[in-house]
Design a protein around this motif. Sequence first.
Motif, mmCIF file in Angstrom:
data_model
loop_
_atom_site.group_PDB
_atom_site.id
_atom_site.type_symbol
_atom_site.label_atom_id
_atom_site.label_comp_id
_atom_site.label_asym_id
_atom_site.label_seq_id
_atom_site.Cartn_x
_atom_site.Cartn_y
_atom_site.Cartn_z
ATOM 1 N N LEU A 62 10.500 6.463 2.925
ATOM 2 C CA LEU A 62 9.106 6.352 2.516
ATOM 3 C C LEU A 62 8.443 7.720 2.616
ATOM 4 C CD1 LEU A 62 8.161 3.129 4.432
ATOM 5 C CD2 LEU A 62 8.653 3.335 2.033
ATOM 6 N N LYS A 63 7.797 8.094 1.561
ATOM 7 C CA LYS A 63 7.180 9.418 1.541
ATOM 8 C C LYS A 63 5.791 9.356 2.132
ATOM 9 C CE LYS A 63 9.221 11.088 -2.625
ATOM 10 N NZ LYS A 63 8.840 11.111 -4.008
ATOM 11 N N LYS A 64 5.321 10.505 2.540
ATOM 12 C CA LYS A 64 3.942 10.592 3.006
ATOM 13 C C LYS A 64 3.006 10.333 1.845
ATOM 14 C CE LYS A 64 0.783 12.001 6.026
ATOM 15 N NZ LYS A 64 -0.247 11.209 5.408
ATOM 16 N N LYS A 65 2.051 9.491 2.096
ATOM 17 C CA LYS A 65 1.046 9.140 1.107
ATOM 18 C C LYS A 65 1.676 8.752 -0.236
ATOM 19 C CE LYS A 65 -2.817 11.599 3.037
ATOM 20 N NZ LYS A 65 -3.609 12.797 3.001
ATOM 21 N N ASN A 122 13.030 -5.542 0.372
ATOM 22 C CA ASN A 122 12.344 -4.396 -0.233
ATOM 23 C C ASN A 122 13.055 -3.948 -1.495
ATOM 24 O OD1 ASN A 122 10.757 -4.453 1.934
ATOM 25 N ND2 ASN A 122 11.313 -2.451 2.721
ATOM 26 N N ASP A 154 6.485 0.739 8.367
ATOM 27 C CA ASP A 154 5.420 1.659 7.977
ATOM 28 C C ASP A 154 4.895 2.466 9.148
ATOM 29 O OD1 ASP A 154 4.244 -0.426 9.219
ATOM 30 O OD2 ASP A 154 2.517 -0.530 7.909
ATOM 31 N N GLN A 202 4.201 -4.525 5.959
ATOM 32 C CA GLN A 202 3.374 -3.480 5.350
ATOM 33 C C GLN A 202 2.079 -4.076 4.831
ATOM 34 O OE1 GLN A 202 5.257 -0.808 2.613
ATOM 35 N NE2 GLN A 202 7.211 -1.006 3.639
ATOM 36 N N ASP A 259 4.781 6.209 8.630
ATOM 37 C CA ASP A 259 3.932 6.734 7.557
ATOM 38 C C ASP A 259 2.485 6.300 7.677
ATOM 39 O OD1 ASP A 259 5.941 7.921 5.507
ATOM 40 O OD2 ASP A 259 6.820 6.092 6.268
ATOM 41 N N GLU A 276 0.833 -1.200 0.000
ATOM 42 C CA GLU A 276 0.000 0.000 0.000
ATOM 43 C C GLU A 276 0.873 1.257 0.000
ATOM 44 O OE1 GLU A 276 -3.187 -0.228 -0.169
ATOM 45 O OE2 GLU A 276 -4.137 1.454 0.822
ATOM 46 N N MET A 277 2.112 1.140 0.494
ATOM 47 C CA MET A 277 2.986 2.308 0.566
ATOM 48 C C MET A 277 3.901 2.421 -0.641
ATOM 49 S SD MET A 277 3.876 2.402 4.505
ATOM 50 C CE MET A 277 3.007 3.846 4.975
#
Lengths: 440, 331
Positions: free
Chosen positions: A94-97, A86, B105, A379, B108, A68-69
């Motif tokens: 990892l970026k926001k949204k 990964n 995660d 995740q 985030d 999802e990320m």
Amino acid sequence: MNRKRGNVSAERAPKKAAKIIPEQQDDQDQEIVKASESEDAFAQSLGSDGNSEGVDNDTNFGLYVGTEMGVLKGVCFEGGVPIAKNYKFTGQGLKKKAPGVKSLTWADQDEKELLVCFSNHVVKTYNTKLKCFTRQVQLKFEEEDASVVGLCSHDARNYVVGLENGTVGMWNCLESEITLKFRTYNDNDDGLKRNMEKIRQCAADKSFYATGGRENDLKIWNLSSEKPEEPFFKAKNLPHDFLDLRVPVWIQDLTFLPRTNELVATCTRHGQVRLYDVRASQRSVSNVQFVDHAIMSISSTMNDRQVVVGTAKGEAGLYDLRNPGKEKLVKKFHDFSGSIRSMVASPELPYVVSCGLDRHVYVHNLTLRTPVKKLYVQQELNCIVVSKSFTLEAKDATRSSVLNKRNVGEKAEGDWANIPPDVLFHADSPPKKIRKSITL
Amino acid sequence: MSSEDEMIEVEGEEEEEKMQPTGPSLDDYHGIMNRANKCPNRHKKRMDVAKAKKMKAKMKREERKRKAREADALGEDAPPREVPKTLESLREFDSTTVTPENSEDMADDEFSSYFAKSYVPKVLITSSANPNLKTRLFLKEMERVIPNSTVFHRRQAKIKNIINQAKDHDFTDIVVINEDRKEPSSMLISHLPEGPTCFFRLSNVKLTKHIKRDWKEITTHRPEVLWSNFRTRLGMGVGRMFASLFHYEPQFKGRRIVTFHNQRDYIFFRHHRYEFKKDGSKAALRELGPRFTLKLRSVQKGTFESKTGEYQWIITNKRHKMESSRRRFHL
């Protein structure tokens, strides 16, 4: 048309030989050098930044999951401890949204390249041999805010992309443009929310696609016909219920049954599993209520008319749809604790892999309730894809030589048959034989 | 018991004492118990069992005394005190346990913007359609506990509509208390605008008056929030959700503290005022109320959508499959 008549089990190809190591260790390095020269040149020409840091070339990732990320993860069940690794396109955190991975597809039959499609219309090509991303394509659709729901590789140069707002487009990679575009439904002012949830390609005939979604009933498209915008098949909703009210439509996932382009099984957000037969009628031939909540994923299995389904509350089952009106729940699978977003069953072996919001990857035997393998991958997962080299056993030299001896003379095409039989079926408890069905 | 038997037994004990001056051993205990089990006379049997138990208790007492004496004698070299074996300390390994390497995660998720202090939480509290007195009082107390919160009468509004309106009015969380048999029975917390939604079973609700306190003791200072013992990824998500109901900057002047403590998957809520004594001893606590216990039932992706929504974790209808062992915990 790939219609089969008569006894399919007799026509089915013999079990494929086991191929344990995909590449020989000796020439692997040379191949990589060769490949990287050409690939890097291509990557540079497209201005992408494929990274290959920290890659262990020995690891044979049989499963890939998209999160999802927006992270691609390789999963390896070989050996004692399962591995998850990964792969991210950029080296940043990892970026926001971040846009989520919406679809994973093999670009070709050899499974050298994996197409990773993100919700923001970006398609990245992951090279399984180099273990890095090599290319990036930004699809130029007018509907930029509509998320991608699926991507299929039509042929070597064309992708077929489905968008959430019902648009299906064919993207030509060489010319970087949309060569074909149409809507799968019309916007009516009847107050119903419509969208497209899924697009699937027929494995038997690559030019056939099926789409479906919310208030957007099943349609099958033949994109190599003269009029690709006209649906090849259009499903009709169920008759009104006992109160004479309209039955709501919300297809969540669909699948073509093996070796045909005329049988499609769908699952709905209202808990039904349906089977459509193009030859029989526009209405579904089988309609069965599995649960009272949403079914999120469906996949065809090695058994012709049996499908596996997974629900939003973590229930999964194997359904037998051979006899209309007498559909049977063959098996339920355990150990899920959240929504199952993607299930993929082997076309050759009694195996199903699944992933979802409970952050685990599961491997189930179709004859056993408990998972054979299970791995926590940290995740929330959207989609899963299986490579032909998927195996649960370690690459053991002695073992491979034994297997090679056993399969001398057979065509060594890699597939799920690489899973040794004694690992597949728990050695001390042989599985019940599932009756193979006969297609019409 | 015949006199001959007694004589023999006494002699036997004397012989043992001569050999081992430490007193009765575990073998003696088992010997007596074996004899009692075979004995057809119920009276005799009971006498023997009582005797054996007494003997065992004595042995245990003496063993403890001996250890204490040894520890005193050894001083600093004494072996560490044994930790009692509880269900909690013997919990089964869970692969989702959060460690620094195992929390990709976390940074985030939906609550990361709260922990980055980018907004001030604004909470809507409501109940089921026609709440009874206890639930109404409970809502009022929750309003006092959670800063920047408002209680709304539900009337006949649907939760989905409430959520849509709350989004328009910049609420960041909504809390819905449902009741059963005139008691608050469940709590639904939904994080806006994108979820997740947690559903808890609510039990043992004690209001301020039940623990004999006055609500006037509760000041309007923003409390500190303590959420402890959440270990797994699921538990961390739930804990972060509780934390995000409260303002990120507590007013330490108020000395108020709100605790969500997880113990064997039950989450205990307590509300205290603390005081540091001048002599530097342990801080004094005064409970303010309310107090209640929560048990997680489901975590849903997105906002409330019970029929067609997706669940990240749900235990309904498969409790026996998921609670396979007494030592397995999910939070």
